[in-house]
Design an enzyme around this catalytic site. Structure first.
Site, PDB file in Angstrom:
ATOM      1  N   GLY A 115       0.781  -1.238   0.000  1.00  0.00           N
ATOM      2  CA  GLY A 115       0.000   0.000   0.000  1.00  0.00           C
ATOM      3  C   GLY A 115       0.809   1.283   0.000  1.00  0.00           C
ATOM      4  O   GLY A 115       0.337   2.308   0.491  1.00  0.00           O
TER       5      GLY A 115
ATOM      6  N   ILE B 286      -7.443 -10.043 -11.294  1.00  0.00           N
ATOM      7  CA  ILE B 286      -8.011  -9.568 -12.556  1.00  0.00           C
ATOM      8  C   ILE B 286      -9.512  -9.367 -12.342  1.00  0.00           C
ATOM      9  O   ILE B 286     -10.191 -10.215 -11.768  1.00  0.00           O
ATOM     10  CB  ILE B 286      -7.750 -10.582 -13.690  1.00  0.00           C
ATOM     11  CG1 ILE B 286      -6.250 -10.652 -13.958  1.00  0.00           C
ATOM     12  CG2 ILE B 286      -8.504 -10.189 -14.948  1.00  0.00           C
ATOM     13  CD1 ILE B 286      -5.843 -11.794 -14.858  1.00  0.00           C
TER      14      ILE B 286
ATOM     15  N   ASN C  70      -5.554   2.403 -12.960  1.00  0.00           N
ATOM     16  CA  ASN C  70      -4.579   1.460 -12.410  1.00  0.00           C
ATOM     17  C   ASN C  70      -3.170   2.018 -12.570  1.00  0.00           C
ATOM     18  O   ASN C  70      -2.905   2.756 -13.518  1.00  0.00           O
ATOM     19  CB  ASN C  70      -4.688   0.130 -13.169  1.00  0.00           C
ATOM     20  CG  ASN C  70      -3.682  -0.909 -12.705  1.00  0.00           C
ATOM     21  OD1 ASN C  70      -3.554  -1.182 -11.506  1.00  0.00           O
ATOM     22  ND2 ASN C  70      -2.949  -1.489 -13.645  1.00  0.00           N
TER      23      ASN C  70
ATOM     24  N   HIS D  39       0.706   0.761 -13.202  1.00  0.00           N
ATOM     25  CA  HIS D  39       1.481  -0.409 -13.628  1.00  0.00           C
ATOM     26  C   HIS D  39       2.961  -0.045 -13.649  1.00  0.00           C
ATOM     27  O   HIS D  39       3.326   1.029 -14.131  1.00  0.00           O
ATOM     28  CB  HIS D  39       1.020  -0.863 -15.017  1.00  0.00           C
ATOM     29  CG  HIS D  39       1.799  -2.038 -15.521  1.00  0.00           C
ATOM     30  ND1 HIS D  39       1.544  -3.325 -15.094  1.00  0.00           N
ATOM     31  CD2 HIS D  39       2.848  -2.123 -16.367  1.00  0.00           C
ATOM     32  CE1 HIS D  39       2.402  -4.147 -15.678  1.00  0.00           C
ATOM     33  NE2 HIS D  39       3.207  -3.446 -16.450  1.00  0.00           N
TER      34      HIS D  39
ATOM     35  N   ASP E  67      -8.896  -5.873 -21.477  1.00  0.00           N
ATOM     36  CA  ASP E  67      -7.580  -6.471 -21.751  1.00  0.00           C
ATOM     37  C   ASP E  67      -6.606  -5.961 -20.695  1.00  0.00           C
ATOM     38  O   ASP E  67      -6.523  -4.755 -20.455  1.00  0.00           O
ATOM     39  CB  ASP E  67      -7.061  -6.049 -23.131  1.00  0.00           C
ATOM     40  CG  ASP E  67      -7.801  -6.771 -24.233  1.00  0.00           C
ATOM     41  OD1 ASP E  67      -8.514  -7.742 -23.922  1.00  0.00           O
ATOM     42  OD2 ASP E  67      -7.675  -6.351 -25.391  1.00  0.00           O
TER      43      ASP E  67
ATOM     44  N   ASP F  20      -3.679  -4.533 -18.512  1.00  0.00           N
ATOM     45  CA  ASP F  20      -2.651  -3.508 -18.724  1.00  0.00           C
ATOM     46  C   ASP F  20      -2.771  -2.809 -20.079  1.00  0.00           C
ATOM     47  O   ASP F  20      -1.780  -2.359 -20.652  1.00  0.00           O
ATOM     48  CB  ASP F  20      -1.242  -4.085 -18.517  1.00  0.00           C
ATOM     49  CG  ASP F  20      -1.042  -4.570 -17.095  1.00  0.00           C
ATOM     50  OD1 ASP F  20      -1.642  -3.969 -16.191  1.00  0.00           O
ATOM     51  OD2 ASP F  20      -0.305  -5.541 -16.892  1.00  0.00           O
TER      52      ASP F  20
HETATM   53  C1  GRF Z   1       3.244  -1.259  -7.567  1.00  0.00           C
HETATM   54  O1  GRF Z   1       4.517  -1.413  -8.108  1.00  0.00           O
HETATM   55  C2  GRF Z   1       2.205  -1.225  -8.662  1.00  0.00           C
HETATM   56  O2  GRF Z   1       2.648  -0.624  -9.840  1.00  0.00           O
HETATM   57  C3  GRF Z   1       1.944  -2.681  -8.892  1.00  0.00           C
HETATM   58  O3  GRF Z   1       1.979  -3.250  -7.606  1.00  0.00           O
HETATM   59  C4  GRF Z   1       2.824  -2.481  -6.762  1.00  0.00           C
HETATM   60  C5  GRF Z   1       2.040  -2.107  -5.546  1.00  0.00           C
HETATM   61  O4  GRF Z   1       2.838  -1.563  -4.551  1.00  0.00           O
HETATM   62  N1  GRF Z   1       0.697  -2.870  -9.619  1.00  0.00           N
HETATM   63  P1  GRF Z   1       2.215  -0.897  -3.251  1.00  0.00           P
HETATM   64  O5  GRF Z   1       1.281  -1.915  -2.606  1.00  0.00           O
HETATM   65  O6  GRF Z   1       1.476   0.348  -3.670  1.00  0.00           O
HETATM   66  O7  GRF Z   1       3.382  -0.591  -2.371  1.00  0.00           O
END
Ligand code: GRF
Length: 203
Positions: A11, A93, A108, A110, A144, A146
């Site tokens: 988090g 997902i 989201n 990524h 789809d 990402d």
């Molecule tokens: C991040 O790197 C995010 O991009 C990926 O999962 C990780 C989550 O990290 N989807 P956190 O829980 O916010 O520290």
């Protein structure tokens, strides 16, 4: 705007969203009203509790199907009056039904420069490919994985002796900067997702 954040882990992105939305100087135009985790006892839940934000655990193992799990999440979000959903390290997902329901209000983060290095092992794949630049992307969620229109990106260098951990740490610093920014664009209606998956920018 009222925001619901979905998490599965540490988090740190959630923390950046909490801090930014509470900083009056940043004018994010959003307030986090609920944090939902599919995993109990994760660090992200503690962060939300510490900030006095309502937390809910919706365990995917408690539901017979993905649709029913997603519906339980939607019920929580709607009950909390959520307008915008942020996926911040949420490792499940989501069903097409969920994505369509929240389309345009679902974003989201990524940990790569999309459309390169999609999937759950971005840093590993980046290191294996030997690229010298990586980064992160905040995007609207599409069915789809990402995919979806790109809202904001930031680049970071890949250094010669990087490990997954060292690269992840550098990328996360960038995530923590651009995720609140992308949320601000959406919450203040500077961006709008069109039917053809393009974004209209209102400056
Ligand atoms: C991040 O790197 C995010 O991009 C990926 O999962 C990780 C989550 O990290 N989807 P956190 O829980 O916010 O520290």
């Amino acid at each position: 705007k009222k925001v619901g954040v979905l998490i599965s882990g540490s988090g740190t992105n959630l923390q950046s969203l909490i801090d930014a939305t509470r900083d009056p100087l940043q004018h994010i135009g959003a307030e986090i009203v609920i944090v939902i985790s599919n995993k109990p006892n994760v660090e992200g839940l503690k962060r939300a509790e510490k900030a006095g934000i309502k937390t809910v655990v919706v365990k995917h193992t408690d539901y017979p199907s993905r649709e029913e799990f997603d519906a339980a999440i939607t019920v929580e979000l709607l009950t909390a009056g959520v307008d915008i959903v942020c996926l911040a390290g949420f490792m499940r997902i989501l069903s097409n039904t969920f994505v369509h329901l929240w389309r345009g209000d679902l974003i989201n983060v990524h940990p790569s420069l999309l459309p390169s290095f999609k999937g759950a092992h971005a840093h590993e794949d980046v290191l294996a490919a030997g690229v010298r630049i990586s980064g992160c992307t905040v995007h609207f969620v599409e069915t789809d994985i990402d995919s979806g229109a790109i809202i904001e990106q930031a680049a970071v260098p890949v250094l010669p002796n990087d490990t997954i951990e060292s690269l992840q740490e550098r990328v996360k610093m960038a995530e923590h900067r651009i995720f609140p920014l992308a949320l601000k664009y959406l919450a203040t209606e500077r961006i709008h997702l069109n039917d053809d998956n393009s974004i209209t920018w209102n400056y």
